[in-house]
Design a protein around this motif. Structure first.
Motif, PDB file in Angstrom:
ATOM      1  N   SER A   1      26.175 -15.158  31.461  1.00 15.26           N
ATOM      2  CA  SER A   1      25.407 -14.810  32.697  1.00 15.26           C
ATOM      3  C   SER A   1      24.920 -16.269  33.186  1.00 15.26           C
ATOM      4  O   SER A   1      24.704 -16.905  32.292  1.00 15.26           O
ATOM      5  CB  SER A   1      24.330 -13.795  32.759  1.00 15.26           C
ATOM      6  OG  SER A   1      23.438 -14.215  31.921  1.00 15.26           O
TER       7      SER A   1
ATOM      8  N   GLY B   1      21.673 -16.957  33.711  1.00 15.59           N
ATOM      9  CA  GLY B   1      20.625 -17.258  33.052  1.00 15.59           C
ATOM     10  C   GLY B   1      20.988 -17.480  31.590  1.00 15.59           C
ATOM     11  O   GLY B   1      20.231 -18.603  31.247  1.00 15.59           O
ATOM     12  N   GLN B   2      22.000 -17.043  30.833  1.00 20.53           N
ATOM     13  CA  GLN B   2      22.402 -17.374  29.557  1.00 20.53           C
ATOM     14  C   GLN B   2      22.851 -18.889  29.620  1.00 20.53           C
ATOM     15  O   GLN B   2      22.806 -19.661  28.749  1.00 20.53           O
ATOM     16  CB  GLN B   2      23.506 -16.292  29.071  1.00 20.53           C
ATOM     17  CG  GLN B   2      23.171 -15.014  28.869  1.00 20.53           C
ATOM     18  CD  GLN B   2      23.987 -14.030  28.463  1.00 20.53           C
ATOM     19  OE1 GLN B   2      25.148 -14.289  29.081  1.00 20.53           O
ATOM     20  NE2 GLN B   2      23.663 -13.057  27.524  1.00 20.53           N
TER      21      GLN B   2
ATOM     22  N   LEU C   1      18.890 -18.621  39.620  1.00 19.57           N
ATOM     23  CA  LEU C   1      18.556 -17.318  39.019  1.00 19.57           C
ATOM     24  C   LEU C   1      17.915 -16.435  39.955  1.00 19.57           C
ATOM     25  O   LEU C   1      17.007 -16.895  40.762  1.00 19.57           O
ATOM     26  CB  LEU C   1      18.092 -17.732  37.789  1.00 19.57           C
ATOM     27  CG  LEU C   1      18.537 -18.847  36.845  1.00 19.57           C
ATOM     28  CD1 LEU C   1      17.880 -18.798  35.537  1.00 19.57           C
ATOM     29  CD2 LEU C   1      20.005 -18.382  36.481  1.00 19.57           C
TER      30      LEU C   1
ATOM     31  N   GLN D   1      13.390 -12.240  38.295  1.00 16.18           N
ATOM     32  CA  GLN D   1      13.238 -11.942  36.821  1.00 16.18           C
ATOM     33  C   GLN D   1      13.537 -12.977  35.796  1.00 16.18           C
ATOM     34  O   GLN D   1      12.873 -13.302  34.956  1.00 16.18           O
ATOM     35  CB  GLN D   1      13.565 -10.623  36.642  1.00 16.18           C
ATOM     36  CG  GLN D   1      12.968  -9.493  37.325  1.00 16.18           C
ATOM     37  CD  GLN D   1      13.235  -9.035  38.889  1.00 16.18           C
ATOM     38  OE1 GLN D   1      14.303  -9.513  39.064  1.00 16.18           O
ATOM     39  NE2 GLN D   1      12.357  -8.617  39.577  1.00 16.18           N
ATOM     40  N   THR D   2      14.746 -13.281  36.188  1.00 14.58           N
ATOM     41  CA  THR D   2      15.415 -14.252  35.065  1.00 14.58           C
ATOM     42  C   THR D   2      14.573 -15.569  35.065  1.00 14.58           C
ATOM     43  O   THR D   2      14.343 -16.259  34.017  1.00 14.58           O
ATOM     44  CB  THR D   2      16.923 -14.584  35.301  1.00 14.58           C
ATOM     45  OG1 THR D   2      17.393 -13.114  35.646  1.00 14.58           O
ATOM     46  CG2 THR D   2      17.647 -15.169  34.232  1.00 14.58           C
TER      47      THR D   2
END
Lengths: 262, 280
Positions: B152, B154-155, B181, B184-185
Motif C-alpha cells: 500500500s 503507506g507501506q 497518504l 490516519q496513515t
C-alpha cells in the motif's frame, strides 16, 4: 466472466465458423454451391490433410526448420537490439546522428529485402534468419531505447542519493528498466521472428511451413494451403503460450502488463 | 528535562550546522530569454540533531530548496554548506525521502532497503540481514519479499524510510514524504518517524504544506512566502515537550497558540499562492 464461459464462447466461434464453411462448400443452396470447393476447399479435406501430414511425419521437419529460423532470428535480433538500443540511449549524439537512418530502415518494407538476403546468403536458413532479424531488431531496439530514456527521474535521483555510481546506475536502474520494456514487447518480437521465417521460406526455400504453403499454392492445392495456414496458426499460438509463461516469470514485479510499442 | 537534554546535545554537537544555506537564489531559464526565479535569497540553517520543517504554499519552491541541500540542484547564487564544508556535487551525508514514488519497482522491499548498503560495498548477505532488521523497525517484517506494487502507499513510504535510514545518513531530507497518504496513515507515519528520529537524532529538513504536521513534528518551523521569488518570511521555535504523539500534541493548548500565530502569517501567503497558481 468465468474462464469456462469464456472458453466455451471462444470454442463456439470456431464451431460456427467451421460449420458455416462446411455448409457453404458442400451443401448446394438452390442448386448452387456458394463456395466452390476448388477455391475454398472443405473443412474435412483440410483436416484430413493436416492429419495425413502428422501421420506420415513429413510435417515435423518443416516445423523444426521454421522453429530454428524463428529462434535464431529472435535471439540475434534481440541481442543486437538491446546492445544498440542501450548504446544510443546513453549516447545522445550517436542517436541524433543515426536517427534519420534508423527511421529510414525501419520504414522500409522488409519483404523487399528477402530476395537480397536470398542472393547474399543462399536459399538455406540464414536468409530467413536475416529477414527475421531485421524485423525483431527494430522492435527490441525501440523498446530498449525507450526503456532507458524513460526511467523515472525520481527513481534516478533516489538511486544517486543512495550512493550509486555510473556503473551501479547502469546495473540497478537502466538495465532492469530497459529489459522490462523489452520483455513487454516479447509477444510482438517473437511473432515477428516467426513472420520473418515464414515469409522468407515462402519467397524461396526448400523447407519450412512457408515452403509447404508456397508449394501447395503452386499446384492450386487449396486444401494444402489452408492446412499449412492452420498448422502455422497452431504453431504460433503454442509459441505465444510459451512466451506468456516466460513473461509471467520475468515480469513478476509488474502490476499489469505494460503497453507494447511496435 | 527536555531543556537539559537539548543543552547537552549542543555541547557535544560540532559548531558548524548540518545544513547551512546562505542567500540561496534559484532561477530557471524558461523558453527564450525569460527567467523564472523560484527562490530568492533564502538563508536557512539546521543544527546537528535538529528537526526543522519548511512550510509554504503550493508551488513556493520548498522542494527546490531541498534539492539544493541534497546537491541535486546547484543554486544560481548563494552558498550551501554541509557541516561547514561547501557542498560540491551530491550531498553524500544526506538521505533523501522523495514525495513521488522512488522505490525500484523491479526490486523486492528487502532488496530496495538493502541496495544502499550493497552499492557501498557491504556483502549481499550482510546487507539483506540488516535490511530485514530495518523492515522490522518500520513494521514490515512479513513484507520483505513483496514488490512495491504489492504494497500500500503507506507501506511503500515505510520501505522508503528504511531504504534511506539503513545508510545512517547524518542529515535527513524529506520532501512532503507523507503527502499522498490518507490522514490516519500520515499520523501513524509521523509517529514512526519521530520514534526512529528519537532513537538516533539526525538533522532533519522536512518540507510540507501542512502546518499542523510541521508543528507536531519539528523543533523549528520555517515559513516561505508564495512564489515566484519565494523568500523565507518567518522562523518559529516549537517548544512542545518530547517525546510527542502526533495525535495528542495537537490537543495541546500551546500547540494551538503557536498554530494560530504562524497561521496568521501563512494565511496571506497561501491566498497569494492560490491567486498566482489559480488554485492549482
Amino acid at each position: 466472466m468465468s474462464r469456462v464461459t469464456l472458453l466455451s464462447l471462444q470454442v463456439l466461434v470456431a464451431v460456427v465458423a467451421i460449420a458455416a464453411w462446411h455448409v457453404l462448400t458442400t451443401v448446394p443452396i438452390l442448386g448452387v454451391t456458394v463456395l466452390p470447393p476448388f477455391f475454398f476447399s472443405t473443412p474435412a479435406d483440410v483436416f484430413g490433410r493436416v492429419v495425413q501430414w502428422f501421420v506420415e511425419g513429413s510435417i515435423w521437419r518443416h516445423l523444426w526448420i521454421t522453429l530454428v529460423e524463428a529462434m535464431l532470428a529472435f535471439v540475434i535480433g534481440s541481442v543486437a537490439g538491446v546492445l544498440i538500443g542501450f548504446w544510443f540511449a546513453r549516447q545522445p549524439l550517436i542517436a541524433a546522428v543515426f536517427d534519420p537512418y534508423v527511421k529510414m530502415m525501419n520504414a522500409l518494407p522488409r519483404v523487399v529485402l528477402a530476395p537480397i538476403f536470398a542472393l547474399w546468403l543462399g536459399l538455406g536458413i540464414w536468409s530467413k534468419v536475416a529477414l527475421g532479424v531485421t524485423l525483431v531488431f527494430f522492435i527490441v531496439f525501440f523498446n530498449v531505447y525507450q526503456g532507458v530514456k524513460e526511467v523515472s527521474p525520481t527513481v534516478l535521483a533516489n538511486a544517486r542519493m543512495l550512493g550509486m555510481n555510473e556503473r551501479q546506475l547502469m546495473r540497478h536502474v537502466y538495465w532492469p528498466s530497459a529489459l522490462s520494456w523489452m520483455f513487454s514487447s516479447l509477444h510482438t518480437s517473437v511473432g515477428f521472428a516467426v513472420v520473418g521465417a515464414v515469409v522468407g521460406e515462402y519467397l524461396g526455400s526448400a523447407a519450412g511451413l512457408g515452403y509447404i504453403i508456397q508449394q501447395a499454392e503452386g499446384v492450386f492445392d487449396v486444401a494444402g494451403v489452408f492446412a499449412g495456414m492452420f498448422v502455422l496458426a497452431a504453431f504460433v499460438i503454442l509459441i505465444d503460450a510459451v512466451v506468456s509463461l516466460v513473461e509471467k516469470r520475468l515480469l513478476v514485479w509488474r502490476p499489469v502488463a505494460a503497453e507494447t510499442r511496435t | 528535562m527536555q531543556e537539559s537534554g537539548a543543552a547537552l546535545r549542543t555541547t557535544i554537537a560540532p559548531a558548524a550546522p548540518a545544513v547551512a544555506l546562505g542567500d540561496v537564489t534559484i532561477a530557471f531559464r524558461l523558453g527564450g530569454n525569460a527567467v523564472y526565479t523560484a527562490v530568492e535569497q533564502a538563508s536557512l540553517s539546521v543544527a546537528d540533531g535538529e528537526f526543522v520543517a519548511i512550510v509554504g504554499p503550493t508551488g513556493c519552491g520548498k522542494s527546490t530548496l531541498l534539492n539544493v541541500a541534497a546537491g541535486l540542484l546547484a543554486p544560481s547564487a548563494g552558498t550551501a554548506a554541509i557541516f561547514g564544508h561547501p557542498l560540491a556535487g551530491l550531498n553524500r551525508q544526506a538521505g533523501y525521502l522523495f514525495q513521488a514514488e522512488a522505490l525500484f519497482p523491479w526490486k523486492t522491499a528487502r532488496e530496495n532497503v538493502a541496495i544502499g548498503l550493497e552499492v557501498a560495498g557491504t556483502s549481499r548477505a550482510e546487507a539483506q540481514r540488516r535490511a530485514e532488521d530495518w523492515l522490522g523497525r518500520v513494521g514490515l517484517n512479513a513484507f520483505g519479499g513483496r514488490y512495491p506494487h504489492m504494497l500500500s502507499g503507506g507501506q511503500r513510504k515505510r520501505v522508503g524510510l528504511a531504504q534511506v535510514l539503513i545508510r545512517d545518513p547524518k542529515i535527513l531530507l524529506m520532501d512532503e514524504p507523507f503527502g499522498p497518504l490518507d490522514a490516519q496513515t500520515r499520523q501513524i507515519m509521523g509517529n514512526l518517524l519521530l520514534d526512529l528520529w528519537t532513537a538516533d537524532r539526525k538533522a532533519v529538513l522536512f518540507v510540507t504544506h501542512d502546518l499542523e504536521e510541521a508543528i507536531a513534528l519539528s523543533d523549528r518551523v520555517v515559513i516561505m512566502s508564495a512564489g515566484p521569488a519565494a523568500r523565507i518570511i518567518g522562523d518559529w521555535p516549537v517548544r512542545l515537550p518530547r517525546p510527542r504523539d502526533i495525535a495528542e500534541v495537537k490537543l495541546d493548548a500551546a500547540f494551538h497558540a503557536l498554530h494560530r500565530e504562524i497561521w496568521n502569517t501563512l494565511k496571506e501567503e497561501v491566498l497569494k499562492g492560490y491567486a498566482q497558481t489559480g488554485g492549482g
